[in-house]
Design an enzyme around this catalytic site. Structure first.
Site, short mmCIF file in Angstrom:
data_model
loop_
_atom_site.label_atom_id
_atom_site.label_comp_id
_atom_site.label_asym_id
_atom_site.label_seq_id
_atom_site.Cartn_x
_atom_site.Cartn_y
_atom_site.Cartn_z
N HIS A 205 42.11 28.30 35.86
CA HIS A 205 43.02 29.54 35.54
C HIS A 205 44.44 29.19 35.09
O HIS A 205 45.34 29.93 35.01
CB HIS A 205 43.25 29.94 36.90
CG HIS A 205 44.07 29.03 37.98
ND1 HIS A 205 43.71 27.60 38.53
CD2 HIS A 205 45.53 28.77 38.34
CE1 HIS A 205 44.45 27.07 39.15
NE2 HIS A 205 45.76 28.04 38.98
C1 UD1 Z 1 49.51 31.29 40.35
C2 UD1 Z 1 50.44 30.14 40.19
C3 UD1 Z 1 49.77 28.99 39.92
C4 UD1 Z 1 48.81 28.52 40.97
C5 UD1 Z 1 47.63 29.88 41.19
C6 UD1 Z 1 46.88 29.69 42.26
C7 UD1 Z 1 52.67 30.61 39.24
C8 UD1 Z 1 53.57 30.82 38.17
N1 UD1 Z 1 51.37 30.48 38.96
O1 UD1 Z 1 48.88 31.48 39.22
O2 UD1 Z 1 50.69 27.84 40.00
O3 UD1 Z 1 48.00 27.54 40.69
O4 UD1 Z 1 48.55 31.15 41.36
O5 UD1 Z 1 45.96 30.99 42.27
O6 UD1 Z 1 53.31 31.05 40.11
N2 UD1 Z 1 46.17 38.68 39.77
C9 UD1 Z 1 44.96 39.38 40.58
N3 UD1 Z 1 44.93 39.53 41.86
C10 UD1 Z 1 45.97 38.78 42.61
C11 UD1 Z 1 46.81 38.20 41.82
C12 UD1 Z 1 46.97 37.70 40.51
O7 UD1 Z 1 44.46 40.15 39.88
O8 UD1 Z 1 46.03 38.97 43.84
C13 UD1 Z 1 45.87 38.88 38.36
C14 UD1 Z 1 46.79 39.87 37.69
O9 UD1 Z 1 46.30 40.14 36.71
C15 UD1 Z 1 48.14 38.61 37.38
C16 UD1 Z 1 47.31 37.50 37.05
O10 UD1 Z 1 46.35 37.28 37.73
O11 UD1 Z 1 48.74 39.32 36.33
C17 UD1 Z 1 48.17 36.05 37.20
O12 UD1 Z 1 48.74 36.07 38.77
P1 UD1 Z 1 49.98 35.35 38.94
O13 UD1 Z 1 50.09 35.16 40.45
O14 UD1 Z 1 50.94 35.71 38.13
O15 UD1 Z 1 49.46 33.61 38.68
P2 UD1 Z 1 48.12 32.77 38.89
O16 UD1 Z 1 47.61 32.72 37.51
O17 UD1 Z 1 47.48 33.53 39.81
#
Ligand code: UD1
Length: 363
Positions: A205
Site C-alpha cells: 500500500h
Molecule cells: C495510511 C498511513 C500509512 C499506513 C496505512 C495503513 C499516512 C500518511 N499513511 O496510509 O502510514 O501504513 O494508513 O493502512 O497516514 N481509503 C479508503 N477507506 C479508508 C481509508 C482510506 O477507501 O477507510 C482510501 C482512500 O481512497 C484514501 C486512500 O485509501 O484516499 C489512502 O488513505 P490514507 O489514510 O490517506 O492513507 P493510507 O494509504 O491508508
C-alpha cells in the site's frame, strides 16, 4: 489525570488497544479514546475496534480522506476544537500516520504535553510521508517511548535528551500475543488450491509501489514471477485497489496463481499471516509481525525504519527484480531463522503505563 489516546488509521488501533486496556486498570488516570476518522472502512477501523476489545471512541472527528495537507489540516482544526472544549492533561499519539503528526502539532501549540508511542524509528527516506510524520512528531513530543535500541540512538543523535526517552518494546506484539489464543476459532477460508503453510501472503500500500501505474506494473510482474514457486494471497488495501482497477493487472495476476481478496480484519489477517510460508510486503507492522512469528519476510522497499527486523529478524529488503530468486530460496528452505528482539514480549503496554506513572507528577 485526563489522557487522550489518539487513533486514526488501522495500525494505530492495533498499537493503541493494549495501552487503552492497561491504562483502564490504573486508578490515577482517566483515558478517552479519540478517533480522527482517517480510516473509516469497516475492515480498516470498526471491525478492528471490535476484535481488539476497544470501546466505541469517546470522540470521533470523522475527517475521512484527502490530500496530505487537507487531511492534516482537517484533523488539526477538529482536534483543536475538542481540546479547547475538553482539555486533556496529556495527548498520546502512536505510530507515524497523518493523524499522529496532526494531533501532536495541535496539542503542542495548545501547550498540552505530548507522548509518542513508537518513537525514534527512521528510514532516512524523506520521500515517505511517514518519515516526515516521525521526524516532526518526535521534535514536538515531551515523552518518547521507543521499541528498539536503534530508535533510542536516532533520537539521541537528533539532540533529544535521554530524560525524555524510555525504551518500552514493541506494542504491536502485545496485540499479537493477546489475539493468538483466539486465532484457532477464527474462520478463514483459503482460496481453492491453497494449503496452509504453503502460500505466500502479499500486502502492498506504500505510495512508492502503488501510486504510479508503471511502478505498480513492475511490482505485479515480479509477483507473477514469484507465484511460480508458491501461490500468493493478496488482500488489497483501498489505496491499492484504485491502481489495480486502472492498470488491468487483476486478470493477469489471477491467471498467475495470485488470489486477490478484500482487506481483512485484524484476526483474519493474523491467521492468514501465521499460516503463510513467507510474506511479501511494504508495511512496517508486517515486517515486525513476521519477525516475531519467525516467518520469512521480503520487504519491497529500498529502506526500512525497522532495521532490527533485518539484523535480528527474518526480514530482507528486495527489489522487484530479485523477488522470485528470494522466494525460490525460501521454498527450498534456505532462509535465516531470526530471533525475537528484546522487549517484544507482550508486556509493552505495562511498561508504558509504569513509565507514565513515574512521570505523572510533572503533568
Ligand atoms: C495510511 C498511513 C500509512 C499506513 C496505512 C495503513 C499516512 C500518511 N499513511 O496510509 O502510514 O501504513 O494508513 O493502512 O497516514 N481509503 C479508503 N477507506 C479508508 C481509508 C482510506 O477507501 O477507510 C482510501 C482512500 O481512497 C484514501 C486512500 O485509501 O484516499 C489512502 O488513505 P490514507 O489514510 O490517506 O492513507 P493510507 O494509504 O491508508
Amino acid at each position: 489525570m485526563k489522557i487522550y489516546l489518539i487513533v486514526g488509521a488501522r495500525p494505530n488501533l492495533i498499537k493503541a488497544a493494549p495501552l487503552w486496556k492497561e491504562l483502564k486498570t490504573r486508578p490515577w488516570c482517566e483515558t478517552a479514546l479519540v478517533h480522527t476518522g482517517q480510516h473509516y472502512d469497516a475492515a480498516l477501523s470498526d471491525d478492528i475496534i471490535r476484535q481488539l476489545g476497544l470501546p466505541d471512541p469517546d470522540h470521533h472527528l470523522a475527517v475521512g480522506s484527502g490530500s496530505h495537507a487537507e487531511q492534516t489540516a482537517k484533523i488539526m482544526t477538529r482536534f483543536e476544537d475538542l481540546c479547547l472544549k475538553d482539555r486533556p492533561n496529556l495527548a498520546i499519539v502512536v505510530g507515524d500516520v497523518n493523524s499522529t503528526l496532526a494531533c501532536a502539532l495541535t496539542a503542542a501549540k495548545l501547550c498540552i504535553p505530548v507522548a509518542h508511542l513508537e518513537a525514534g524509528l527512521r528510514s532516512g527516506d524523506r520521500s515517505m510521508p511517514e518519515e516526515i510524520n516521525r521526524l516532526v512528531t518526535d521534535r514536538l513530543a515531551d515523552i518518547m517511548w521507543t521499541p528498539s535500541p536503534d530508535a533510542d540512538e536516532n533520537l539521541l543523535a537528533e539532540g533529544i535528551p535521554q530524560s525524555r526517552i524510555t525504551r518500552v518494546g514493541n506494542i504491536m506484539i502485545d496485540s499479537l500475543v493477546q489475539i493468538t489464543p483466539l486465532l484457532d476459532s477464527v474462520r478463514l477460508d483459503l482460496p481453492d488450491g491453497v494449503t496452509a503453510g504453503e502460500y505466500g501472503l502479499v500486502t502492498l500500500h506504500r505510495p512508492v509501489n502503488v501510486d504510479d501505474a508503471d511502478s505498480f506494473a513492475v511490482v505485479c510482474e515480479a509477483l507473477i514471477g514469484a507465484a511460480r514457486f508458491a501461490p500468493l494471497v493478496f488482500p488489497v488495501h483501498p489505496r491499492t485497489q484504485g491502481v489495480l482497477d486502472r492498470s488491468g493487472m487483476a486478470d493477469r495476476m489471477a491467471a498467475g496463481r495470485i488470489t486477490l481478496t478484500k482487506p481483512l480484519p485484524y484476526a483474519e489477517f493474523m491467521k492468514l499471516q501465521r499460516g503463510a510460508r513467507f510474506v511479501i510486503t511494504d508495511s512496517g507492522g508486517v515486517q515486525e509481525e513476521t519477525t516475531y512469528l519467525g516467518i520469512p519476510c521480503l520487504t519491497l522497499r529500498d529502506t526500512t525504519e525497522r532495521p532490527v527486523t533485518l539484523t535480528e529478524g527474518t526480514n530482507e529488503l528486495s527489489a522487484p527484480a530479485a523477488l522470485s530468486g528470494h522466494v525460490e530460496a525460501i521454498v527450498q528452505g534456505h532462509w535465516k531463522k531470526g530471533r525475537t528482539p528484546d522487549l517484544w514480549d507482550g508486556d509493552t503496554a505495562k511498561r508504558v503505563a509504569d513509565d507514565l506513572e513515574r512521570r505523572k507528577s510533572s503533568f
